[in-house]
Design a protein around this motif. Structure first.
Motif, PDB file in Angstrom:
ATOM      1  N   MET A   1      24.815  29.069  38.565  1.00  0.00           N
ATOM      2  CA  MET A   1      25.817  28.290  39.287  1.00  0.00           C
ATOM      3  C   MET A   1      25.690  26.809  38.959  1.00  0.00           C
ATOM      4  O   MET A   1      24.600  26.331  38.701  1.00  0.00           O
ATOM      5  N   SER A   6      28.904  25.865  43.340  1.00  0.00           N
ATOM      6  CA  SER A   6      27.894  26.409  44.244  1.00  0.00           C
ATOM      7  C   SER A   6      28.588  26.814  45.537  1.00  0.00           C
ATOM      8  O   SER A   6      29.532  26.164  45.979  1.00  0.00           O
ATOM      9  N   ASP A 175      36.057  29.986  43.432  1.00  0.00           N
ATOM     10  CA  ASP A 175      34.818  29.674  42.710  1.00  0.00           C
ATOM     11  C   ASP A 175      33.810  28.925  43.581  1.00  0.00           C
ATOM     12  O   ASP A 175      32.730  28.571  43.113  1.00  0.00           O
ATOM     13  N   LEU A 178      31.022  33.194  47.601  1.00  0.00           N
ATOM     14  CA  LEU A 178      30.112  34.246  47.128  1.00  0.00           C
ATOM     15  C   LEU A 178      30.244  35.440  48.052  1.00  0.00           C
ATOM     16  O   LEU A 178      30.197  35.293  49.284  1.00  0.00           O
ATOM     17  N   ARG A 192      34.776  40.106  42.381  1.00  0.00           N
ATOM     18  CA  ARG A 192      34.824  39.440  41.082  1.00  0.00           C
ATOM     19  C   ARG A 192      36.270  39.294  40.601  1.00  0.00           C
ATOM     20  O   ARG A 192      36.625  38.311  39.962  1.00  0.00           O
ATOM     21  N   ALA A 197      31.872  34.671  43.047  1.00  0.00           N
ATOM     22  CA  ALA A 197      30.548  35.098  42.611  1.00  0.00           C
ATOM     23  C   ALA A 197      30.111  36.276  43.484  1.00  0.00           C
ATOM     24  O   ALA A 197      30.636  36.483  44.586  1.00  0.00           O
ATOM     25  N   THR A 198      29.158  37.061  42.997  1.00  0.00           N
ATOM     26  CA  THR A 198      28.797  38.286  43.709  1.00  0.00           C
ATOM     27  C   THR A 198      27.290  38.509  43.710  1.00  0.00           C
ATOM     28  O   THR A 198      26.597  38.197  42.740  1.00  0.00           O
ATOM     29  N   VAL A 199      26.822  39.075  44.817  1.00  0.00           N
ATOM     30  CA  VAL A 199      25.430  39.517  44.932  1.00  0.00           C
ATOM     31  C   VAL A 199      25.443  40.950  45.428  1.00  0.00           C
ATOM     32  O   VAL A 199      26.092  41.276  46.434  1.00  0.00           O
ATOM     33  N   PRO A 215      26.466  42.192  38.637  1.00  0.00           N
ATOM     34  CA  PRO A 215      26.717  41.096  39.579  1.00  0.00           C
ATOM     35  C   PRO A 215      25.987  39.832  39.127  1.00  0.00           C
ATOM     36  O   PRO A 215      25.175  39.863  38.198  1.00  0.00           O
ATOM     37  N   ASP A 216      26.266  38.733  39.797  1.00  0.00           N
ATOM     38  CA  ASP A 216      25.545  37.495  39.500  1.00  0.00           C
ATOM     39  C   ASP A 216      24.080  37.600  39.896  1.00  0.00           C
ATOM     40  O   ASP A 216      23.229  36.941  39.299  1.00  0.00           O
ATOM     41  N   ALA A 217      23.801  38.420  40.895  1.00  0.00           N
ATOM     42  CA  ALA A 217      22.409  38.629  41.309  1.00  0.00           C
ATOM     43  C   ALA A 217      22.298  39.971  42.015  1.00  0.00           C
ATOM     44  O   ALA A 217      23.273  40.495  42.565  1.00  0.00           O
ATOM     45  N   CYS A 232      18.987  28.659  43.443  1.00  0.00           N
ATOM     46  CA  CYS A 232      20.173  28.103  42.777  1.00  0.00           C
ATOM     47  C   CYS A 232      20.396  26.661  43.160  1.00  0.00           C
ATOM     48  O   CYS A 232      20.726  25.817  42.321  1.00  0.00           O
TER      49      CYS A 232
END
Length: 236
Positions: A1, A6, A175, A178, A192, A197-199, A215-217, A232
């Motif tokens: 990010m 963020s 953007d 999350l 997405r 963003a995705t967790v 995913p991003d995490a 992050c």
């Protein structure tokens, strides 16, 4: 990010992300069925819990316009069955009040309440769900800044309505948001697609579906999510 994107907003799924869903539903359905045995015995002589589930699935096929509203599906299915066996349809309202009372008696995972308390200081938190739990009637009451349901927005995920509703409420672009959830398709892939963003919350150590972009995490619980978010922020 990056600092530009963020997250300012966290949308968080409920069932199987913050509490185990199946045990709660099973308990609520058992209480409802016991009530029906006393109140509408002719109905329960003809239908067991599995048969009632089939009735609901059939109703969702016949009336797709209410399929996103699981309370309406349960209520209308019961109305039809009660009338078919010579009972007052309005008993379905009492049945649903009982079911929803027990549906909201959830038992959050041990990490959830302390993590949400900390996250709520740093981010705006919105709960979203395809289900019919009411977070204000659960042990998580007061921990979210806003809550949205599929019934409330008129569509269930993977439709983007829940995510778009959260973004509209927060008045931020995608953007800067999350999404956190347990389902690779309904949570990660669906979020997405709207640019969030995705967790992935993977409590059971499952493998990620190979056909989907990751995913991003990936985290095991919300404490690990909090650590990842802090990492992050420190990287900015």
């Amino acid at each position: 990010m990056t600092e530009k994107n963020s997250p300012r907003l966290l949308t968080i799924d409920l069932d199987d992300t913050l509490w185990p869903c199946a045990p709660t539903i099973h308990r609520a359905e058992a209480r409802l069925y016991s009530w029906l045995e006393r109140t509408a015995p002719r109905l329960t002589e003809a239908h067991d819990p599995d048969s009632l589930r089939r009735q609901r699935r059939d109703l969702m096929q016949v009336r797709p316009e209410i399929a996103h509203d699981l309370t309406a599906v349960r209520r209308d299915s019961l109305r039809e069955l009660l009338a078919a066996f010579g009972y007052e349809e309005d008993l379905a309202d009492d049945a649903m009040a009982l079911f929803l009372d027990h549906r909201n008696r959830v038992e959050p995972y041990s990490d959830v309440i302390p993590a949400l308390r900390g996250l709520a200081v740093q981010y705006r938190l919105v709960s979203i769900t395809n289900g019919n739990s009411d977070v204000t009637r659960t042990p998580l009451r007061g921990l979210f800044h806003h809550s949205l349901t599929a019934a409330g927005v008129g569509a269930a995920r993977p439709d983007p309505a829940l995510f778009l509703g959260a973004l509209e409420w927060a008045r931020i672009p995608s953007d800067q948001a999350l999404h956190v959830g347990d389902d690779p398709r309904l949570d990660v892939e669906a979020a997405r697609r709207v640019g969030m963003a995705t967790v992935w919350v993977n409590r059971d150590g499952n493998s990620w579906p190979q056909e989907l972009a990751p995913p991003d995490a990936e985290v095991a619980d919300l404490i690990e999510l909090d650590r990842w978010l802090k990492g992050c922020a420190h990287a900015l």
